[in-house]
Scaffold this active site. Structure first.
Site, PDB file in Angstrom:
ATOM      1  N   LYS A   1       0.811  -1.225   0.000  1.00 12.16           N
ATOM      2  CA  LYS A   1       0.000   0.000   0.000  1.00 12.16           C
ATOM      3  C   LYS A   1       0.839   1.267   0.000  1.00 12.16           C
ATOM      4  O   LYS A   1       0.369   2.324  -0.398  1.00 12.16           O
ATOM      5  CB  LYS A   1      -0.941  -0.001   1.206  1.00 12.16           C
ATOM      6  CG  LYS A   1      -0.203   0.129   2.517  1.00 12.16           C
ATOM      7  CD  LYS A   1      -1.153  -0.001   3.692  1.00 12.16           C
ATOM      8  CE  LYS A   1      -0.421   0.290   4.975  1.00 12.16           C
ATOM      9  NZ  LYS A   1      -0.886  -0.506   6.111  1.00 12.16           N
TER      10      LYS A   1
ATOM     11  N   ARG B   1      -6.341   0.058  17.703  1.00 11.50           N
ATOM     12  CA  ARG B   1      -6.881   0.372  16.392  1.00 11.50           C
ATOM     13  C   ARG B   1      -7.888  -0.745  16.151  1.00 11.50           C
ATOM     14  O   ARG B   1      -8.879  -0.816  16.875  1.00 11.50           O
ATOM     15  CB  ARG B   1      -5.783   0.475  15.320  1.00 11.50           C
ATOM     16  CG  ARG B   1      -6.323   1.179  14.049  1.00 11.50           C
ATOM     17  CD  ARG B   1      -5.266   1.376  12.971  1.00 11.50           C
ATOM     18  NE  ARG B   1      -4.989   0.126  12.247  1.00 11.50           N
ATOM     19  CZ  ARG B   1      -4.144   0.051  11.225  1.00 11.50           C
ATOM     20  NH1 ARG B   1      -3.507   1.120  10.798  1.00 11.50           N
ATOM     21  NH2 ARG B   1      -3.928  -1.106  10.606  1.00 11.50           N
TER      22      ARG B   1
END
Ligand SMILES: *Cc1c(COP(=O)(O)O)cnc(C)c1O
Length: 372
Positions: A35, A128
């Site tokens: 990514k 997260r």
């Protein structure tokens, strides 16, 4: 064309290979995370040549682009409800933490006569994504009843949001919960994924990786040669795989403090200036639209970035020995945020090199044989 990012494929291949080799000695496989560079095919292929056992990305569009590459693919971000079918089609594994999403994945997989493999994310304190440790048993009791999916692994994410450093004891808890779930449900667990580039430092620690961790998901350490728990450069890894080049469009002596009443800059902030008298400034043709100036650093001696608007970056070249003229090209190194935005900007050209030399067309189109 400028601005451009020069990408050294050979160095990325070697960095991948170093990680695959060093972690391989501990029984740990590598998911090469793509990514950070918009999953550009040339770079993904270099990572596969380096021996990466999986390709992993947070965006399903990126994995879809790579669908013909012979490698196992992993979706790193929890699937959105709007992309379930694509997740089943274009990724072999996805990271998950919601029962509702698993049900949709299972139903989609059944419609396609497939089994979709899922890696259950456990939250060990970074807060997260992930299921909190004590809730994992309850989650798994429901998950094992869903048809069309297979629980293929457990994983943890650290240092991403909360900045929590992965420690041997933290990773031990991931192994423990994995073992407990294997026992309770007779699961065949293929992957126990102990984090990202921030876990790599454990390779060099006495405590090291606990027995049972068998995978890491690595982006930054391969791309920029740095582990991310402490931000240290690792010996034996290249840290100059990506070089930004931008061209000078103006060189003039001007006062360092603007003349007139100061209102807002192009981004609605009120700028603050340090008065350094009259300075020699160069403007290069790149701006905040391409990259945050704080996410790059000049590789030219004694050049300092003063700031940028959307399309112009202003440099102080007063102290530079080299004389800069209109048309000159300046080089910059990249931090992770810079890499991310530059590689996904349509205004920035990408140029691929092998050990500093341009690639011939033939080399670019070689067909890869990759065994996974
Ligand atoms: C981005 C990401 C990684 C890779 O992180 P690096 O710091 O680049 O190694 C690993 N896991 C997940 C879930 C991610 O989103």
């Amino acid at each position: 064309m400028y601005p451009q990012v020069e990408v050294d494929l050979k160095k990325i291949e070697r960095n991948t290979n170093t990680m695959v080799r060093d972690l391989g000695e501990k029984g740990i496989s590598v998911m090469a995370v793509t990514k950070g560079f918009g999953a550009k095919r040339e770079i993904v292929q270099a990572m596969l040549r380096g021996g990466a056992q999986f390709i992993a990305d947070s965006r399903i569009q990126n994995l879809k682009k790579l669908k013909d590459l012979p490698a196992r693919k992993v979706l790193l971000r929890l699937p959105q409800k709007s992309e379930i079918d694509d997740v089943v089609l274009y990724s072999d594994y996805s990271l998950n933490s919601e029962i509702e999403t698993l049900r949709l994945l299972g139903a989609s997989a059944i419609r396609r006569r497939r089994i979709h493999k899922v890696i259950i994310m456990v939250d060990l304190g970074d807060y997260r994504e992930g299921i909190r440790y004590h809730k994992v048993p309850e989650f798994c009791r429901e998950a094992v009843r869903i048809d069309g999916i297979q629980i293929a692994g457990f994983g943890v994410n650290l240092t991403c949001f909360g900045g929590v450093i992965p420690e041997s004891d933290t990773l031990k808890r991931l192994v423990e919960i994995t073992e407990a779930m294997k026992k309770e449900h007779g699961l065949k667990i293929e992957i126990v994924s102990g984090g990202s580039s921030s876990s790599v430092y454990l390779l060099y620690e006495n405590e090291g990786f606990p027995e049972g961790i068998n995978n890491l998901r690595l982006g930054e350490v391969i791309l920029l040669g740095k582990e991310t728990a402490f931000g240290k450069h690792l010996d034996g890894l290249h840290d100059d795989n990506f070089i930004l080049k931008a061209q000078v469009i103006e060189v003039k002596e001007k006062p360092s403090v603007p003349h007139g009443r100061i209102g807002m800059d192009a981004f609605g902030n009120k700028p603050v200036y340090r008065d350094r008298g009259i300075i020699k400034r160069a403007i290069v043709a790149i701006g905040k639209q391409d990259v945050d100036p704080a996410a790059i650093y000049p590789l030219e001696a004694d050049v300092e970035i003063i700031g940028a608007s959307s399309d112009h970056m202003i440099l102080d070249v007063s102290r530079a020995v080299r004389e800069y003229n209109v048309g000159d090209v300046l080089r910059f190194g990249l931090k992770y945020g810079g890499l991310l935005s530059l590689m996904t900007s349509m205004y920035v050209d990408k140029v691929y090199l092998e050990d500093g030399s341009p690639l011939s067309i033939d080399e670019m189109s070689v067909n890869l044989e990759v065994t996974v």
